[in-house]
Write an enzyme that holds these catalytic residues in place. Structure first.
Site, short mmCIF file in Angstrom:
data_model
loop_
_atom_site.label_atom_id
_atom_site.label_comp_id
_atom_site.label_asym_id
_atom_site.label_seq_id
_atom_site.Cartn_x
_atom_site.Cartn_y
_atom_site.Cartn_z
N HIS A 266 9.61 -4.63 -0.57
CA HIS A 266 8.85 -5.49 -1.46
C HIS A 266 9.79 -6.57 -1.98
O HIS A 266 10.99 -6.37 -2.11
CB HIS A 266 8.31 -4.64 -2.62
CG HIS A 266 7.33 -5.32 -3.51
ND1 HIS A 266 7.70 -6.21 -4.48
CD2 HIS A 266 5.97 -5.23 -3.59
CE1 HIS A 266 6.63 -6.63 -5.12
NE2 HIS A 266 5.56 -6.06 -4.60
N ASP A 343 13.44 2.34 -4.31
CA ASP A 343 12.18 1.86 -4.89
C ASP A 343 11.13 2.92 -4.58
O ASP A 343 10.69 3.07 -3.44
CB ASP A 343 11.82 0.51 -4.27
CG ASP A 343 10.43 0.01 -4.67
OD1 ASP A 343 9.68 0.74 -5.36
OD2 ASP A 343 10.09 -1.12 -4.27
N GLN A 346 5.73 3.18 -4.38
CA GLN A 346 4.63 3.60 -3.52
C GLN A 346 4.73 5.08 -3.12
O GLN A 346 3.91 5.56 -2.36
CB GLN A 346 4.61 2.74 -2.24
CG GLN A 346 4.35 1.27 -2.49
CD GLN A 346 2.94 0.98 -2.97
OE1 GLN A 346 2.02 1.76 -2.73
NE2 GLN A 346 2.76 -0.14 -3.65
N LYS A 369 1.01 2.34 -10.88
CA LYS A 369 0.73 2.86 -9.55
C LYS A 369 0.73 4.39 -9.54
O LYS A 369 0.65 5.01 -8.48
CB LYS A 369 1.72 2.30 -8.54
CG LYS A 369 1.57 0.78 -8.40
CD LYS A 369 2.52 0.15 -7.42
CE LYS A 369 2.29 -1.36 -7.39
NZ LYS A 369 3.18 -2.07 -6.46
N CYS A 507 3.52 -9.36 -1.09
CA CYS A 507 4.90 -9.42 -1.62
C CYS A 507 5.88 -8.73 -0.69
O CYS A 507 6.83 -8.07 -1.14
CB CYS A 507 4.95 -8.80 -3.02
SG CYS A 507 4.04 -9.73 -4.26
#
Length: 550
Positions: A266, A343, A346, A369, A507
């Site tokens: 991202h 990260d 997700q 999220k 993104c």
């Protein structure tokens, strides 16, 4: 500390990070570890005013914002230092009862006052449409321990309509919808417990501080972190990455140093590294992908060297759904003395995460999220790494003492949290974690795997549809192109049928460029999505292609 009746049993008690200097000690006696769900005593069922359409004051019993009437512990892998908050019951501004079946009314979408038929937003003239019936399809490989209806009954927005059709929310990669427990926790906090935290001498300040630090402890437990002292609250993953880049990066990067960043990242895990690399004269080195969307591990191994200071990788791609072998990549990076930032934006909603097992130096996620409010997230950092990091912002809360000749800083993690934090966001995040972990996380992961397989097979029947990426074990992020159709046109067409997806570059322009694209359509799944919703998506796409052919 003596808790008032209105909040007794409401704020969870959990191991908290070391409070900043100057915080008055609480007088609450030590609470024994909670190893099983706890039901509040009957005396906790006080009443609070509830707004009604005609403004008549009525009363309703306070509801547990996590489970309505029961409780659900936060559970996480590999933690023996903490136990779950018992409950987070707070006064609700709307009735807390939720029917076992699909409701026929929802609060006003803006004011939250009163109820009305499940129709389009206020002002729309479309007739009311019956909500989608409960899912009855059992997928191959679907576990017996979880059904999406268990989650759907808690989420009010899934029972509204859009453009005359029951809402099908397939934009979970952008944000997830919120359970009523989170909504009620936010309303309850502002209605009966709002206060600033830390250093307050009054009862409400101590109560707000307790729930804030209980939220920190719950995040640590959820991530399998060894201590709450390694958890920094931030606005989300983007701010977490920028914090690491500006604090750790400025102190540890220099001319000729390499920052390895995978091509599937991202933008929030690319741009901050470009900014600090320009300032320190380091280099951002992309790690290529294989054709199926997996990180090219051979190329990664070749790129690692003693110049590598940091590796920035996503655990799950927001475009391809690829699950990256973070543990293996981290172990290899550590051989060269490099730090690793993961990260997890997700990943955390789809399967259990254990940062201790991953051995990540940094791990970041966004609450929105994860079924929590927007504007709140968390950064995990290894304690020895975080302790050496300088503040990246200055102000209140992060100091120990200030004068014009010398300022000393609070211990971590407070050193990294300048100013008033998103207190209600932490309340909502705590409630979201309790809600999510009230389910069997492994059963959720198995259900989503079965649903993703169903979606891949069903989408293959749409003429001209090409799904990006084919990595094994992917999560339910399904980015695709449709022959002859612009992605924005696809999204607009689906919206007419009440189906929400996302179109654009997501993104993640380097990841799309890997496939020679600048934009694509994306449907992304969550635990509350059903096979019937996937079938509606496919039927609408088939109709679009039929119309094009005609």
């Amino acid at each position: 500390m003596t808790t008032p009746d209105a909040l007794r049993g409401a704020w969870p008690s959990a191991p908290a990070a070391t409070p900043p200097p100057g915080t008055p000690p609480a007088t609450t006696p030590a609470i024994a570890p909670v190893t099983a769900p706890v039901t509040p005593p009957a005396t906790a069922g006080v009443v609070a005013p509830v707004a009604t359409p005609d403004a008549t004051a009525v009363t309703a019993p306070l509801a547990d914002p996590v489970a309505g009437s029961g409780t659900a512990p936060v559970t996480g892998p590999g933690t023996d230092w903490a136990t779950a908050p018992a409950t987070t019951s707070v006064p609700a501004s709307v009735p807390a009862s939720v029917p076992a079946s699909v409701p026929t009314s929802v609060p006003h979408p803006v004011t939250g006052l009163g109820t009305g038929p499940v129709t389009d937003p206020v002002g729309a003239q479309a007739p009311a449409v019956a909500p989608a019936p409960p899912s009855t399809t059992v997928l191959p490989g679907q576990p017996a321990g979880f059904s999406p209806e268990l989650a759907r009954r808690d989420i009010p927005i899934l029972h509204r309509t859009v453009n005359g059709h029951p809402l099908v929310w397939l934009d979970n990669g952008a944000t997830t919808q919120k359970p009523r427990q989170v909504i009620e926790a936010l309303a309850g906090f502002y209605g009966s417990a709002n206060s600033n935290i830390h250093r307050g001498a009054h009862t409400m300040a101590r109560e707000a501080t307790e729930v804030y630090e209980a939220g920190r402890a719950a995040v640590a437990q959820f991530l399998g972190a060894p201590s709450p002292d390694g958890i920094v609250f931030v606005r989300g993953t983007t701010e977490a990455v920028n914090l690491v880049a500006q604090s750790w990066g400025r102190a540890n990067l220099g001319p000729g140093d390499d920052i390895l960043v995978s091509t599937l990242e991202h933008h929030s895990n690319i741009v901050p590294w470009q900014l600090i690399a320009k300032e320190t004269r380091a280099r951002v080195v992309p790690v290529p992908l294989q054709p199926d969307g997996q990180v090219d591990l051979d190329a990664y191994a070749d790129l690692l060297s003693m110049r590598t200071q940091l590796v920035a990788i996503s655990q799950v791609s927001n475009v391809l759904g690829t699950v990256v072998p973070v543990r293996e990549m981290t172990a290899l990076a550590h051989r060269y003395g490099a730090k690793v930032l993961v990260d997890g934006a997700q990943a955390v909603a789809h399967f259990p995460v254990d940062v201790t097992d991953l051995d990540a130096d940094f791990y970041a996620f966004s609450g929105h999220k994860l079924f929590a409010p927007t504007g709140i997230g968390a950064l995990y950092a290894k304690p020895d790494v975080l302790e050496k990091m300088a503040p990246w912002q200055g102000g209140g809360n992060m100091i120990e003492s200030v004068d014009f000749t010398r300022t000393t800083y609070a211990p971590v993690p407070h050193r990294m949290e300048a100013g008033t934090g998103h207190i209600s966001g932490v309340v909502g995040l705590l409630s979201a974690l309790n809600w999510l972990t009230s389910f069997d996380r492994n059963a959720i992961a198995a259900y989503e795997t079965a649903l993703t397989a169903h979606a891949q097979q069903a989408l293959s029947t749409v003429p001209g549809l090409e799904l990006l990426g084919s990595a094994p074990g992917r999560v339910g992020v399904l980015t695709f192109t449709l022959a002859g159709q612009d992605p924005s046109r696809i999204a607009d067409w689906l919206d007419r049928d009440g189906i929400a997806i996302r179109a654009g570059h997501h993104c993640a322009q380097p990841a799309l460029a890997h496939y020679g694209l600048t934009s694509a359509a994306r449907a992304s799944l969550a635990l509350y999505n059903t096979p019937e919703e996937v079938d509606k998506l496919v039927a609408s796409l088939q109709q679009l292609q039929l119309q094009q052919g005609a």
